[in-house]
Motif scaffolding. Structure first.
Motif, short mmCIF file in Angstrom:
data_model
loop_
_atom_site.label_atom_id
_atom_site.label_comp_id
_atom_site.label_asym_id
_atom_site.label_seq_id
_atom_site.Cartn_x
_atom_site.Cartn_y
_atom_site.Cartn_z
N SER A 27 4.41 8.41 2.23
CA SER A 27 5.20 7.17 2.29
C SER A 27 4.27 5.97 2.38
N GLU A 38 0.77 -6.76 2.89
CA GLU A 38 1.28 -5.60 2.14
C GLU A 38 0.85 -4.30 2.81
N LYS A 41 -0.32 1.85 -0.03
CA LYS A 41 0.41 2.84 -0.83
C LYS A 41 0.21 4.23 -0.22
N GLY A 125 5.14 -1.70 1.81
CA GLY A 125 6.06 -2.82 1.92
C GLY A 125 5.41 -4.13 1.49
N LYS A 126 6.10 -4.88 0.66
CA LYS A 126 5.62 -6.18 0.19
C LYS A 126 6.82 -7.08 -0.05
N HIS A 128 8.61 -8.13 -2.65
CA HIS A 128 9.76 -7.72 -3.47
C HIS A 128 10.46 -6.46 -2.95
N THR A 129 9.93 -5.83 -1.91
CA THR A 129 10.65 -4.72 -1.27
C THR A 129 11.16 -5.14 0.10
N ASN A 130 11.17 -6.48 0.33
CA ASN A 130 11.57 -7.02 1.63
C ASN A 130 10.66 -6.50 2.74
N LEU A 134 8.30 2.29 0.65
CA LEU A 134 9.06 3.28 -0.11
C LEU A 134 8.54 4.68 0.20
#
Length: 369
Positions: A27, A38, A41, A125-126, A128-130, A134
């Motif tokens: 994740s 951010e 990944k 998380g950044k 555009h993913t609030n 993911l």
């Protein structure tokens, strides 16, 4: 932490050639909304070919039944961009085909250090993913081993394939006077005086109906897919699996073997093939060989003796037919010469085709201009 293992396996003898495993990408890490940071990944899961690895070792080493990559690091004041999660590498032998649950081929590992990505890590998380991470990809995959060899031995049980392999190479397969002595692929190498080496695979014997997975079935046939050439090995006296199955002459044996290859995968029939007629030390062997050669030269004169569903659409044409005896050594040196000659000719054809393709590609730009 990497947790790994296998869920389901198929094996024969003590040999494992197919493993079903669960994989999960890591994740992503949490973003930092206030400072626009951010998250890292998630790690990826890779299948990597390694020397001297077996699927049995994979099963024994990782009994926990899953492969999971590491999660990405969260964004924080001291590191606004979180680091990537640790990748997970699944060590497998060379010759692995990787497929998904639906049988779709993801990729193949044909040489050492080849690698295939099987489960991607989730994004960190950044904006555009609030700033929420993911999850990583979850995937069940199959690792299917197909032996890679220059020559694959094709024959019914007790045709003498294992004895032939021990005669032409340094391999020492289990040999006995009964059917199905070979329960797993055996590899040997033919060594020549100029240091040329040719690998030969002895595979579990076929029976009629192998294309429907009877007997060793697909466990045998799939290993032929990655051989360059086929060497049919037959008993000059014919074959009978048991007292309740029909006796087959040497010629019938060849026709049935061809049909099994055709029904499993037609591409196998396109491979260059040789024929070793074994057990020439038996009484009347040379009389039977003369009869067989007549049948091979004009097969259409004899195919009416077969049921229609036993006749292959396209017969395999043998480049060489070599009578041999693994007991006396008759024809063994001739067989080794023929195997090398056939492979050298095949390499020459492939090199010529590659050269012509390169020339054609060079000519295309000049023609277009």
């Amino acid at each position: 932490m990497v947790r790994c293992g296998c869920v389901l396996l198929r094996k024969y003898g003590n040999f494992i050639d197919n493993v079903r495993i669960f994989t999960k990408g890591g994740s992503g890490g949490m973003g930092y909304p206030r400072l626009g940071g951010e998250g890292g990944k998630g790690g990826d899961v890779w299948v990597v070919a390694q020397k001297n690895m077996t699927l049995k070792q994979l099963k024994n080493k990782y009994p926990q039944k899953r492969f999971a990559a590491g999660g990405g690091a969260n964004s924080r004041v001291s590191a606004l961009k979180g680091s990537k999660g640790k990748d997970c590498e699944i060590p497998v032998p060379v010759g692995i085909s990787v497929t998904d649950e639906n049988g779709k081929v993801i990729g193949e590992l044909n040489k050492e250090e080849d690698r295939i990505l099987v489960a991607k890590g989730g994004l960190g998380g950044k904006l555009h993913t609030n700033f929420l991470p993911l999850k990583g990809q979850k995937r069940v995959i199959h690792l299917d081993l197909k032996v890679i060899a220059d020559v694959g031995l094709v024959g019914f049980p007790n045709a003498g394939k294992s004895s032939l392999l021990s005669r032409v190479s340094h391999a020492r397969p289990a040999i006995a006077d009964y059917a199905f002595t070979t329960l797993r692929p055996e590899l040997g190498k033919i060594m020549y005086n100029d240091f040329k080496q040719i690998s030969v695979a002895d595979l579990p014997g076929l029976i009629e109906g192998a294309h429907m997975n009877k007997g060793m079935g697909h466990k045998f046939l799939k290993h032929l897919e990655r051989t360059k050439q086929l060497l049919f090995v037959i008993d000059i006296s014919g074959f009978q699996l048991s007292s309740v199955t029909p006796y087959r002459t040497a010629f019938e044996t060849i026709i049935l073997l061809m049909k099994e290859l055709e029904l499993y995968k037609e591409e196998l029939q396109a491979k260059p093939a040789l024929l070793a007629v074994n057990k020439m030390d038996l009484p009347d062997a040379h009389v039977k060989l003369h009869e067989l050669m007549n049948q091979l030269q004009s097969p259409e004169d004899f195919l009416h003796l077969f049921e229609k569903n036993m006749i292959p659409e396209k017969a395999v044409e043998f480049q060489h037919v070599i009578p041999v005896s693994t007991v006396t050594g008759e024809g063994i040196e001739e067989l080794k010469k023929c195997v090398r000659k056939a492979l050298d000719e095949q390499d020459d054809r492939e090199n010529d085709a590659h050269h012509r393709e390169q020339l054609l590609n060079l000519q295309i730009p000049s023609t277009a201009s």
